[in-house]
Scaffold this motif. Structure first.
Motif, PDB file in Angstrom:
ATOM      1  N   LEU A 123       0.848  -1.196   0.000  1.00 36.38           N
ATOM      2  CA  LEU A 123       0.000   0.000   0.000  1.00 36.38           C
ATOM      3  C   LEU A 123       0.880   1.241   0.000  1.00 36.38           C
ATOM      4  CD1 LEU A 123      -2.745  -0.861   2.667  1.00 36.38           C
ATOM      5  CD2 LEU A 123      -3.128  -0.518   0.212  1.00 36.38           C
ATOM      6  N   VAL A 124       0.351   2.339  -0.550  1.00 31.45           N
ATOM      7  CA  VAL A 124       1.022   3.627  -0.416  1.00 31.45           C
ATOM      8  C   VAL A 124       0.515   4.270   0.872  1.00 31.45           C
ATOM      9  CG1 VAL A 124       1.526   5.858  -1.448  1.00 31.45           C
ATOM     10  CG2 VAL A 124       1.204   3.860  -2.909  1.00 31.45           C
ATOM     11  N   ILE A 125       1.452   4.515   1.776  1.00 29.67           N
ATOM     12  CA  ILE A 125       1.162   4.956   3.134  1.00 29.67           C
ATOM     13  C   ILE A 125       1.722   6.362   3.339  1.00 29.67           C
ATOM     14  CG2 ILE A 125       1.627   4.489   5.588  1.00 29.67           C
ATOM     15  CD1 ILE A 125      -0.121   2.368   4.373  1.00 29.67           C
ATOM     16  N   ALA A 126       1.063   7.141   4.171  1.00 28.46           N
ATOM     17  CA  ALA A 126       1.628   8.410   4.640  1.00 28.46           C
ATOM     18  C   ALA A 126       1.805   8.332   6.152  1.00 28.46           C
ATOM     19  CB  ALA A 126       0.717   9.579   4.281  1.00 28.46           C
ATOM     20  N   ASP A 127       3.012   8.575   6.611  1.00 31.65           N
ATOM     21  CA  ASP A 127       3.233   8.782   8.040  1.00 31.65           C
ATOM     22  C   ASP A 127       2.865  10.240   8.304  1.00 31.65           C
ATOM     23  OD1 ASP A 127       4.091   6.199   8.463  1.00 31.65           O
ATOM     24  OD2 ASP A 127       6.213   6.696   8.179  1.00 31.65           O
ATOM     25  N   CYS A 128       1.648  10.460   8.773  1.00 31.36           N
ATOM     26  CA  CYS A 128       1.085  11.808   8.812  1.00 31.36           C
ATOM     27  C   CYS A 128       0.584  12.157  10.213  1.00 31.36           C
ATOM     28  CB  CYS A 128      -0.048  11.937   7.798  1.00 31.36           C
ATOM     29  SG  CYS A 128      -1.382  10.741   8.047  1.00 31.36           S
ATOM     30  N   GLN A 129       0.201  13.408  10.371  1.00 32.65           N
ATOM     31  CA  GLN A 129      -0.313  13.908  11.646  1.00 32.65           C
ATOM     32  C   GLN A 129      -1.570  14.726  11.399  1.00 32.65           C
ATOM     33  OE1 GLN A 129       3.844  15.494  12.248  1.00 32.65           O
ATOM     34  NE2 GLN A 129       3.266  15.256  14.402  1.00 32.65           N
ATOM     35  N   SER A 130      -2.504  14.631  12.317  1.00 32.63           N
ATOM     36  CA  SER A 130      -3.655  15.528  12.253  1.00 32.63           C
ATOM     37  C   SER A 130      -3.166  16.956  12.465  1.00 32.63           C
ATOM     38  CB  SER A 130      -4.702  15.156  13.304  1.00 32.63           C
ATOM     39  OG  SER A 130      -4.159  15.280  14.612  1.00 32.63           O
ATOM     40  N   LEU A 131      -3.881  17.901  11.881  1.00 33.91           N
ATOM     41  CA  LEU A 131      -3.443  19.300  11.895  1.00 33.91           C
ATOM     42  C   LEU A 131      -4.613  20.198  12.268  1.00 33.91           C
ATOM     43  CD1 LEU A 131      -1.470  21.656  11.142  1.00 33.91           C
ATOM     44  CD2 LEU A 131      -2.269  21.390   8.776  1.00 33.91           C
TER      45      LEU A 131
END
Length: 313
Positions: free
Chosen positions: A48-56
């Motif tokens: 899968l294409v994943i983003a290590d992301c954060q809510s903003l």
């Protein structure tokens, strides 16, 4: 909606005039949830294409204008929309990110602008598809071709294909002073391709940025007007930004291109026009939302959000 913004570091934003921040703010005010990561945080993992992301969360003016949540790994296809807002240069790592985003699109992610379309549209070379709309233009690595173009047009502008913000733009007048030196330096002695165009004196009235959003034309342009002896209108090069209604010539160009580019997946485009002539088609991270909104009664971020809501519905 859950919106993922892939952008430059938040601390690098110019808070008073950043178009990406204007998008974030209007989306949050309309009740949408924001997420943030940088392009380096997009990865392929477990097929899968994943983003290590954060809510903003965008905060009112204070010492810090944003608040980030805990780091989470999320598949790109679970977001309502993924907005690629990383500034150029369009280097190999930018290209790698577009390939990952294309893989995410195959998995169902909705990405704006479409990464395949971004790859297919060099911001400078894409104008050659519309020869009836552009000034006399040469694309070459050969000094002799530039010299012949100069003999024909006498007053020319030379720029690298991968420049941004007016970087590396030179004007050579009728005397041809330093022409060979400029071409050899910019072109690294024939290693890099250059674009050469006839100088347009209408630059004195501004290098106009015209925004196309969701196949529709924003009715105001930002004229980036050179200051002093400078020939570059780019805001990054000291140009003055003045919002003004589109001229009839600018409307004709914009209305011709808007449906064509939108059909290709280029949801947000910034056309550059001088004297009604098309000089660039910006598709990576077009700006000028705030300047146009502040100087007119036209709310560009709200116009963008409504178009985005329609596009993902």
């Amino acid at each position: 909606m859950d919106l993922l913004f892939i952008a430059d570091p938040l601390e690098s934003f110019k808070v008073k005039k950043d178009s990406t921040l204007a998008m974030m703010r209007v989306a949050q005010e309309s009740g949408h949830r924001l997420w943030f990561c940088q392009s380096r945080n997009v990865l392929w993992k477990d097929n899968l294409v994943i983003a290590d992301c954060q809510s903003l969360i965008i905060k009112p003016a204070s010492t810090s204008w944003y608040e980030l949540g805990e780091l989470e790994s999320r598949s790109l296809n679970i977001f309502s929309a993924v907005l690629m807002r990383t500034d150029p240069p369009f280097d190999i790592e930018y290209l790698n990110t577009t390939w990952l985003l294309s893989a995410a699109a195959r998995q169902g992610a909705k990405i704006f602008n479409n990464p395949s379309a971004v790859r297919d549209h060099s911001e400078k070379l894409s104008i050659t598809e519309f020869p009836g709309l552009i000034p006399p233009t040469l694309v070459t690595r050969e000094l002799s071709a530039v010299q012949e173009f100069h003999r024909q047009h006498r007053d020319i502008v030379i720029k690298p294909l991968d420049g941004m913000g007016g970087m590396g733009v030179f004007r050579v007048g009728a005397d041809g002073l330093n022409l060979a030196s400029i071409v050899e330096t910019l072109g690294e002695n024939g290693a890099r391709t250059l674009m050469v165009q006839r100088f347009l004196p209408e630059i004195a009235q501004g290098d106009k940025r015209v925004l196309l959003i969701g196949g529709e034309v924003v009715p105001f342009a930002l004229a980036r007007i050179p200051q002093g002896a400078e020939i570059r209108g780019n805001l990054a090069a000291g140009g003055k930004g003045v919002a003004m209604p589109l001229t009839d010539a600018e409307k004709r160009v914009a209305e011709k291109l808007a449906p064509i580019l939108n059909q290709r997946g280029l949801f947000l485009v910034g056309l550059d026009l001088i004297g009604g002539c098309l000089t660039e088609i910006n598709v990576t991270s077009p700006t000028c939302f705030v300047e146009i909104t502040d100087q007119t009664q036209f709310d560009v971020p709200q116009f963008w959000l409504k178009a985005l809501e329609r596009a993902v519905s």
